[in-house]
Write a protein that holds these residues in place. Structure first.
Motif, mmCIF file in Angstrom:
data_model
loop_
_atom_site.group_PDB
_atom_site.id
_atom_site.type_symbol
_atom_site.label_atom_id
_atom_site.label_comp_id
_atom_site.label_asym_id
_atom_site.label_seq_id
_atom_site.Cartn_x
_atom_site.Cartn_y
_atom_site.Cartn_z
ATOM 1 N N THR A 1 21.389 59.003 56.932
ATOM 2 C CA THR A 1 20.975 58.283 56.171
ATOM 3 C C THR A 1 20.896 57.540 55.516
ATOM 4 O O THR A 1 20.294 56.665 56.587
ATOM 5 C CB THR A 1 22.601 58.525 54.944
ATOM 6 O OG1 THR A 1 21.864 58.511 53.840
ATOM 7 C CG2 THR A 1 23.393 57.907 55.215
ATOM 8 N N SER A 2 19.823 56.720 54.459
ATOM 9 C CA SER A 2 19.846 55.193 54.296
ATOM 10 C C SER A 2 20.659 54.532 53.998
ATOM 11 O O SER A 2 21.881 54.992 53.363
ATOM 12 C CB SER A 2 18.530 55.391 53.297
ATOM 13 O OG SER A 2 19.097 55.467 52.049
ATOM 14 N N PHE A 3 21.087 52.739 54.109
ATOM 15 C CA PHE A 3 21.495 52.585 53.157
ATOM 16 C C PHE A 3 21.772 52.379 52.100
ATOM 17 O O PHE A 3 23.402 52.495 51.722
ATOM 18 C CB PHE A 3 21.254 51.078 53.904
ATOM 19 C CG PHE A 3 22.739 49.705 53.237
ATOM 20 C CD1 PHE A 3 23.575 49.744 54.209
ATOM 21 C CD2 PHE A 3 22.390 49.008 52.135
ATOM 22 C CE1 PHE A 3 24.295 49.361 53.766
ATOM 23 C CE2 PHE A 3 23.291 48.238 51.713
ATOM 24 C CZ PHE A 3 24.442 48.469 52.782
ATOM 25 N N GLY A 4 20.869 52.799 51.388
ATOM 26 C CA GLY A 4 20.752 53.514 50.147
ATOM 27 C C GLY A 4 21.725 53.834 49.585
ATOM 28 O O GLY A 4 22.447 53.500 48.213
ATOM 29 N N LEU A 5 21.689 55.357 49.730
ATOM 30 C CA LEU A 5 22.495 56.326 49.839
ATOM 31 C C LEU A 5 23.979 55.701 50.604
ATOM 32 O O LEU A 5 24.763 56.406 49.645
ATOM 33 C CB LEU A 5 21.758 57.263 50.643
ATOM 34 C CG LEU A 5 22.612 59.176 50.311
ATOM 35 C CD1 LEU A 5 22.692 59.387 48.707
ATOM 36 C CD2 LEU A 5 21.810 59.941 51.459
ATOM 37 N N LEU A 6 24.134 55.199 51.508
ATOM 38 C CA LEU A 6 25.394 54.180 52.082
ATOM 39 C C LEU A 6 26.507 53.982 51.007
ATOM 40 O O LEU A 6 27.298 54.513 50.411
ATOM 41 C CB LEU A 6 25.047 54.224 52.903
ATOM 42 C CG LEU A 6 26.452 53.809 53.616
ATOM 43 C CD1 LEU A 6 27.678 54.334 54.023
ATOM 44 C CD2 LEU A 6 26.215 52.639 55.067
#
Length: 351
Positions: free
Chosen positions: A267-272
């Motif tokens: 996942t991307s950091f945004g989703l994290l």
């Protein structure tokens, strides 16, 4: 009419502030920003930087700065002690166990005798030395690198939370009724009892690790010792420890669900960040209410340990369960010590 009109909008704003929502938003967003920076800087364990935010965030910039300074001071002392311990006792397990037991006991005594924020520094001194000694056990030559990474994570967390507090004061102004600084301290007998409990619990945890060769035994030792130091710095520790343990269990469970139920794919950091945010927000809001503060402290630490956010994420369910069990067992071990060892020598609030 004018007075009523002026007071009307102020009431929802005041009610909102009293619920801890602004504080929770600021704390969660600051923790996520710190986590992002730690990942960008490729620090070894970025979740420790984010946890630093949740550990020292307070309503005013002055309080944050003072607590942060003591956290930095305790960390620096712990860095020196940890590196020295590895240099002296890396090849002597019994001596290392004795050193850590005595070191945690000394910090428990110091935390008992130092009021307020200095006690936080004492807890960090014990935690940092223990982290370096245990994380470097398999590779003693890595002790200095581990110390540098640990120091960088703490400094980053302190800097980020101070900046966030300064921005909040500019936007919102200082709180109308800042929390009073902590006061009071246990007497000498209670402080010595705290040191004795911490010595016994850390030594016993080390003996269990040695006897069982538990892969996560070092984590068990670390949390037995550091939580005993934390309990030594608060009044009515035997009563509050149960809430801390309950909160830690909740945080570990939530963290495992998040990691293996919501973040199973790359996942991307945004989703994290979007996934972690509600859980961090709940923990931060819980710290604003005295009735839930002890549970929230345990929850905030254990949640991030269970998720172990990193770039990239590492998934090993057996290892995660082992580590979570070690964290919970260490906290339970310290809780039992404060309920069973010298129960008549405890620091009572309002004594």
């Amino acid at each position: 009419m004018t007075r009523r009109a002026l007071r009307g909008p102020a009431l929802p704003a005041r009610w909102l502030a009293e619920t801890g929502v602004p504080f929770g938003l600021r704390s969660a967003l600051c923790a996520l920003a710190t986590l992002w920076l730690a990942m960008r800087l490729e620090l070894d364990t970025p979740h420790w930087a984010a946890w630093t935010v949740l550990a020292i965030v307070l309503p005013t910039r002055g309080q944050v700065g003072l607590k942060g300074l003591w956290r930095v001071a305790g960390t620096l002392v712990g860095l020196v002690a940890g590196v020295a311990a590895v240099a002296a006792f890396a090849q002597a397990g019994l001596a290392m166990g004795a050193f850590l037991s005595v070191w945690f006991a000394l910090n428990a005594y110091a935390g008992s005798r130092l009021p307020g924020f200095p006690a936080h520094g004492a807890a960090l001194s014990g935690l940092t030395a223990g982290l370096i000694a245990i994380l470097s056990a398999a590779a003693p030559l890595s002790a200095f690198a581990t110390a540098l990474a640990r120091g960088a994570e703490i400094m980053l967390g302190v800097a980020c939370v101070y900046v966030a507090s300064a921005i909040a004061e500019v936007v919102q102004g200082p709180p109308e009724h800042p929390a009073p600084p902590p006061s009071g301290m246990p007497d000498a007998a209670a402080a010595l009892a705290n040191a004795a409990r911490t010595l016994l619990v850390t030594g016993a945890a080390w003996a269990v690790w040695t006897a069982t060769a538990w892969p996560s035994g070092g984590v068990f030792v670390l949390f037995s010792g550091v939580v005993a130091v934390i309990f030594a710095t608060i009044p009515d520790a035997d009563r509050r420890s149960r809430a801390y343990l309950w909160g830690a269990g909740l945080g570990l469970g939530a963290g495992l669900v998040v990691k293996y139920g919501l973040l199973v794919a790359p996942t991307s950091f945004g989703l994290l960040a979007a996934t972690l945010f509600p859980f961090l927000f709940i923990g931060a809001v819980g710290m604003t209410d005295p009735r839930t503060a002890s549970a929230a402290l345990g929850y905030n630490l254990s949640f991030l340990i269970a998720v172990t956010p990193a770039n990239p994420m590492q998934y090993d369910l057996a290892a995660s369960l082992n580590q979570c069990l070690a964290v919970f067992a260490g906290i339970a071990f310290a809780t039992a010590a404060f309920r069973l060892v010298l129960p008549d020598r405890l620091w009572r609030a309002g004594r």
